[in-house]
Write a protein that holds these residues in place. Structure first.
Motif, PDB file in Angstrom:
ATOM      1  N   GLY A  94      49.042 -14.643 -15.708  1.00 42.55           N
ATOM      2  CA  GLY A  94      49.610 -13.323 -15.507  1.00 42.55           C
ATOM      3  C   GLY A  94      51.098 -13.218 -15.772  1.00 42.55           C
ATOM      4  O   GLY A  94      51.646 -12.115 -15.862  1.00 42.55           O
ATOM      5  N   GLU A  95      51.762 -14.366 -15.910  1.00 47.10           N
ATOM      6  CA  GLU A  95      53.205 -14.348 -16.126  1.00 47.10           C
ATOM      7  C   GLU A  95      53.574 -14.197 -17.600  1.00 47.10           C
ATOM      8  O   GLU A  95      54.739 -13.972 -17.932  1.00 47.10           O
ATOM      9  N   VAL A  96      52.592 -14.361 -18.490  1.00 49.13           N
ATOM     10  CA  VAL A  96      52.856 -14.210 -19.924  1.00 49.13           C
ATOM     11  C   VAL A  96      51.891 -13.174 -20.499  1.00 49.13           C
ATOM     12  O   VAL A  96      50.673 -13.301 -20.364  1.00 49.13           O
ATOM     13  N   LEU A  97      52.458 -12.146 -21.131  1.00 47.61           N
ATOM     14  CA  LEU A  97      51.657 -11.105 -21.788  1.00 47.61           C
ATOM     15  C   LEU A  97      51.731 -11.330 -23.289  1.00 47.61           C
ATOM     16  O   LEU A  97      52.815 -11.569 -23.836  1.00 47.61           O
ATOM     17  N   LEU A  98      50.593 -11.253 -23.970  1.00 45.57           N
ATOM     18  CA  LEU A  98      50.547 -11.526 -25.411  1.00 45.57           C
ATOM     19  C   LEU A  98      50.556 -10.231 -26.216  1.00 45.57           C
ATOM     20  O   LEU A  98      49.811  -9.302 -25.909  1.00 45.57           O
ATOM     21  N   VAL A  99      51.405 -10.185 -27.245  1.00 43.40           N
ATOM     22  CA  VAL A  99      51.345  -9.090 -28.218  1.00 43.40           C
ATOM     23  C   VAL A  99      51.214  -9.697 -29.613  1.00 43.40           C
ATOM     24  O   VAL A  99      51.883 -10.670 -29.939  1.00 43.40           O
ATOM     25  N   THR A 113      50.843  -7.417 -32.507  1.00 46.79           N
ATOM     26  CA  THR A 113      51.337  -6.440 -33.470  1.00 46.79           C
ATOM     27  C   THR A 113      52.317  -5.500 -32.784  1.00 46.79           C
ATOM     28  O   THR A 113      52.365  -5.411 -31.545  1.00 46.79           O
ATOM     29  N   ALA A 114      53.069  -4.757 -33.589  1.00 46.52           N
ATOM     30  CA  ALA A 114      53.991  -3.755 -33.037  1.00 46.52           C
ATOM     31  C   ALA A 114      53.225  -2.685 -32.270  1.00 46.52           C
ATOM     32  O   ALA A 114      53.717  -2.152 -31.265  1.00 46.52           O
ATOM     33  N   GLU A 115      51.989  -2.401 -32.711  1.00 46.73           N
ATOM     34  CA  GLU A 115      51.168  -1.396 -32.036  1.00 46.73           C
ATOM     35  C   GLU A 115      50.801  -1.831 -30.613  1.00 46.73           C
ATOM     36  O   GLU A 115      50.643  -1.000 -29.719  1.00 46.73           O
ATOM     37  N   ASP A 116      50.655  -3.142 -30.419  1.00 53.02           N
ATOM     38  CA  ASP A 116      50.308  -3.658 -29.090  1.00 53.02           C
ATOM     39  C   ASP A 116      51.370  -3.329 -28.046  1.00 53.02           C
ATOM     40  O   ASP A 116      51.081  -3.238 -26.851  1.00 53.02           O
ATOM     41  N   VAL A 117      52.612  -3.189 -28.495  1.00 54.34           N
ATOM     42  CA  VAL A 117      53.727  -2.972 -27.568  1.00 54.34           C
ATOM     43  C   VAL A 117      53.541  -1.666 -26.792  1.00 54.34           C
ATOM     44  O   VAL A 117      53.877  -1.580 -25.603  1.00 54.34           O
ATOM     45  N   ALA A 118      52.985  -0.665 -27.435  1.00 53.46           N
ATOM     46  CA  ALA A 118      52.828   0.664 -26.805  1.00 53.46           C
ATOM     47  C   ALA A 118      51.918   0.633 -25.586  1.00 53.46           C
ATOM     48  O   ALA A 118      52.076   1.436 -24.659  1.00 53.46           O
ATOM     49  N   THR A 119      50.962  -0.306 -25.565  1.00 54.08           N
ATOM     50  CA  THR A 119      49.991  -0.349 -24.462  1.00 54.08           C
ATOM     51  C   THR A 119      50.287  -1.463 -23.454  1.00 54.08           C
ATOM     52  O   THR A 119      49.484  -1.717 -22.554  1.00 54.08           O
ATOM     53  N   GLN A 131      51.324  -3.382 -20.350  1.00 56.76           N
ATOM     54  CA  GLN A 131      51.493  -3.059 -18.933  1.00 56.76           C
ATOM     55  C   GLN A 131      52.335  -4.145 -18.278  1.00 56.76           C
ATOM     56  O   GLN A 131      51.861  -5.268 -18.092  1.00 56.76           O
ATOM     57  N   VAL A 132      53.590  -3.832 -17.959  1.00 59.91           N
ATOM     58  CA  VAL A 132      54.502  -4.846 -17.411  1.00 59.91           C
ATOM     59  C   VAL A 132      54.751  -4.590 -15.929  1.00 59.91           C
ATOM     60  O   VAL A 132      54.573  -3.467 -15.435  1.00 59.91           O
ATOM     61  N   ARG A 133      55.178  -5.636 -15.245  1.00 62.80           N
ATOM     62  CA  ARG A 133      55.429  -5.542 -13.810  1.00 62.80           C
ATOM     63  C   ARG A 133      56.712  -4.755 -13.519  1.00 62.80           C
ATOM     64  O   ARG A 133      56.752  -3.913 -12.634  1.00 62.80           O
ATOM     65  N   LEU A 158      59.587  -3.871 -29.140  1.00 58.92           N
ATOM     66  CA  LEU A 158      59.823  -4.290 -27.751  1.00 58.92           C
ATOM     67  C   LEU A 158      61.175  -3.793 -27.251  1.00 58.92           C
ATOM     68  O   LEU A 158      61.294  -3.272 -26.134  1.00 58.92           O
ATOM     69  N   GLN A 159      62.198  -3.942 -28.081  1.00 58.99           N
ATOM     70  CA  GLN A 159      63.537  -3.535 -27.667  1.00 58.99           C
ATOM     71  C   GLN A 159      63.661  -2.023 -27.535  1.00 58.99           C
ATOM     72  O   GLN A 159      64.413  -1.526 -26.694  1.00 58.99           O
ATOM     73  N   ALA A 160      62.896  -1.290 -28.356  1.00 58.38           N
ATOM     74  CA  ALA A 160      62.919   0.174 -28.262  1.00 58.38           C
ATOM     75  C   ALA A 160      62.262   0.648 -26.963  1.00 58.38           C
ATOM     76  O   ALA A 160      62.746   1.580 -26.317  1.00 58.38           O
ATOM     77  N   ARG A 161      61.155  -0.010 -26.586  1.00 58.47           N
ATOM     78  CA  ARG A 161      60.441   0.420 -25.372  1.00 58.47           C
ATOM     79  C   ARG A 161      61.054  -0.166 -24.109  1.00 58.47           C
ATOM     80  O   ARG A 161      61.054   0.469 -23.052  1.00 58.47           O
ATOM     81  N   PHE A 162      61.575  -1.396 -24.228  1.00 58.35           N
ATOM     82  CA  PHE A 162      62.154  -2.079 -23.064  1.00 58.35           C
ATOM     83  C   PHE A 162      63.587  -2.527 -23.402  1.00 58.35           C
ATOM     84  O   PHE A 162      63.815  -3.701 -23.735  1.00 58.35           O
ATOM     85  N   PRO A 163      64.548  -1.618 -23.327  1.00 59.75           N
ATOM     86  CA  PRO A 163      65.923  -1.946 -23.748  1.00 59.75           C
ATOM     87  C   PRO A 163      66.546  -3.123 -22.989  1.00 59.75           C
ATOM     88  O   PRO A 163      67.441  -3.788 -23.518  1.00 59.75           O
TER      89      PRO A 163
END
Length: 316
Positions: free
Chosen positions: A142-147, A149-155, A157-159, A184-189
Motif C-alpha cells: 500500500g505504500e507504493v502506487l503504480l502508474v 501511463t500518463a492517463e493512469d495519473v488521473a485516477t 487515489q493517494v493518501r 504527476l507534477q500537474a496534478r500533485f504540485p
C-alpha cells in the motif's frame, strides 16, 4: 549475381551495459568459487543466449528461493528483488549474492528514504516487470502506487497529495516517462522526485542513438528479448522517431526478409542485455544477401564499470 547495395547504420552504444556485465560476471565468479550448481533466482538478465551460456557453465535458474537447496549459493538477478526474497534466503541460512544493478539499488534507497520521511510513493513502471516488483517490494503493502501511463495519473487515489514522491523503473522510454512525470507534477504540485531521473545512462544512450539514426533508416532492427523492457522501448523509440519499420529480434534467424525487400538503409542496435555475438550474426546475415556498407552512429561513449560484491571480490 551482384548483391544489392545496403547501408547499415550501426548504433553505438548498443548491447551490454555495466550492470549486465557485472551480473554475468557475478554468476561466473560464484560458479568458480563454490562450484556448480549455483542457483539464480529469475533470469540473471533478460536474454536467452546469456541464460543458456550460464546454464552450460553450471547455473540453475529458479523462480523462487524455495526451489533451490538451502546448502547451495543463490544469486539475485540484475533487476533487483523485494525485501522478502533475501529475508527468505537468510531464514534458510543460504549463501546469497546480490547481482542487482547498482542503478536499481539507487532507486531502492530513494524509495526507502521517502518512506522514512513519511511520503507515499508513486512508481512509474510496468506491472509485473521484475524490476518494478522488486522496487515496490522495498516498502510495506500500500505504500507504493503504480502508474504505467500518463492517463493512469488521473485516477490515482493517494493518501495525502502533500506527502508524495515518485521513482521510475530504470529501463523506460525517456520521452514517455517525461509525459508521466509532467502529469504527476500537474496534478500533485508538491510531489518529490529524484534529483536526477532514475532512467539509467545505458537506456538513455541507446535510445538517443536510435533517435539519431531513425530519420536515415527505412527499417531498424533491435536485437533483444521479448521480455526485455529496454529492448522493447528501443523499438517504440524507433517508430516514434519516424522510422517506418522497426522489429525486435532475438537472433538473425528471426529477421523478416520479406518485410525488408527493397530496403536500402537499415539501422541495427541491441538492448542492454543482448551480447555482441548476436549483433555480429545479424551483420553476417545481411552481408550474405547484400553488399553492405556499415555506417557507425556514435552518440555517446561509455566507460562505466561496477564492482562485484565483496563476497566475490577476493576470488576475482
Amino acid at each position: 549475381m551482384t548483391k544489392p547495395a545496403l547501408t547499415l547504420h550501426l548504433a553505438a552504444p548498443r548491447g551490454f551495459c555495466a550492470g549486465v556485465d557485472r551480473a554475468i560476471r557475478i554468476v561466473e565468479l560464484a560458479i568458480e568459487k563454490w562450484g556448480a550448481p549455483v542457483y539464480v533466482r529469475h533470469e540473471i538478465v533478460h536474454n536467452r543466449t546469456v541464460v543458456e551460456g550460464l546454464r552450460a557453465k553450471g547455473a540453475v535458474f529458479v523462480e523462487e528461493v524455495h526451489e533451490a537447496p538451502a546448502d547451495r549459493p543463490i544469486v539475485f538477478s540484475a533487476h533487483g528483488v523485494a525485501k522478502s526474497v533475501p529475508a527468505e534466503a537468510a531464514a534458510r541460512n543460504m549463501i546469497q549474492v546480490d547481482a542487482t544493478c547498482p542503478l536499481v539499488t539507487k532507486v531502492h534507497i530513494e524509495a526507502a528514504r521517502h518512506h522514512e520521511n513519511g511520503l507515499q510513493l508513486v512508481m512509474i513502471g510496468h506491472a509485473g516487470h521484475p524490476e518494478t516488483v522488486g522496487t515496490m517490494g522495498q516498502l510495506p503493502p500500500g505504500e507504493v502506487l503504480l502508474v504505467e501511463t500518463a492517463e493512469d495519473v488521473a485516477t490515482l487515489q493517494v493518501r495525502d497529495p502533500q506527502k508524495l514522491a515518485f521513482v521510475t523503473q530504470t529501463t523506460l522510454s525517456v520521452d514517455d516517462t517525461a509525459d508521466i512525470v509532467a502529469a504527476l507534477q500537474a496534478r500533485f504540485p508538491a510531489i518529490h522526485g529524484p534529483a536526477r531521473e532514475d532512467i539509467c545512462y545505458a537506456t538513455t544512450n541507446r535510445q538517443m542513438a536510435v533517435k539519431a539514426m531513425a530519420p536515415s533508416c527505412e527499417a531498424i532492427l533491435v536485437v533483444g528479448a521479448p521480455n526485455s523492457s529496454n529492448s522493447r522501448r528501443l523499438v517504440e523509440v524507433a517508430r516514434k522517431a519516424g522510422c517506418p519499420y522497426a522489429q525486435l529480434i532475438q537472433t538473425a534467424a528471426e529477421i523478416d526478409w520479406r518485410a525488408l525487400e527493397g530496403v536500402r538503409s537499415v539501422g541495427l542496435t541491441a538492448g542492454a542485455s543482448a551480447p555482441e555475438e548476436l549483433v555480429n550474426e545479424v551483420l553476417d546475415a545481411f552481408r550474405a544477401r547484400h553488399d553492405v556498407t556499415v555506417l557507425p552512429v556514435v552518440t555517446a561513449e561509455e566507460n562505466v564499470e561496477f564492482k562485484v560484491p565483496r563476497i566475490l571480490r577476493e576470488h576475482a
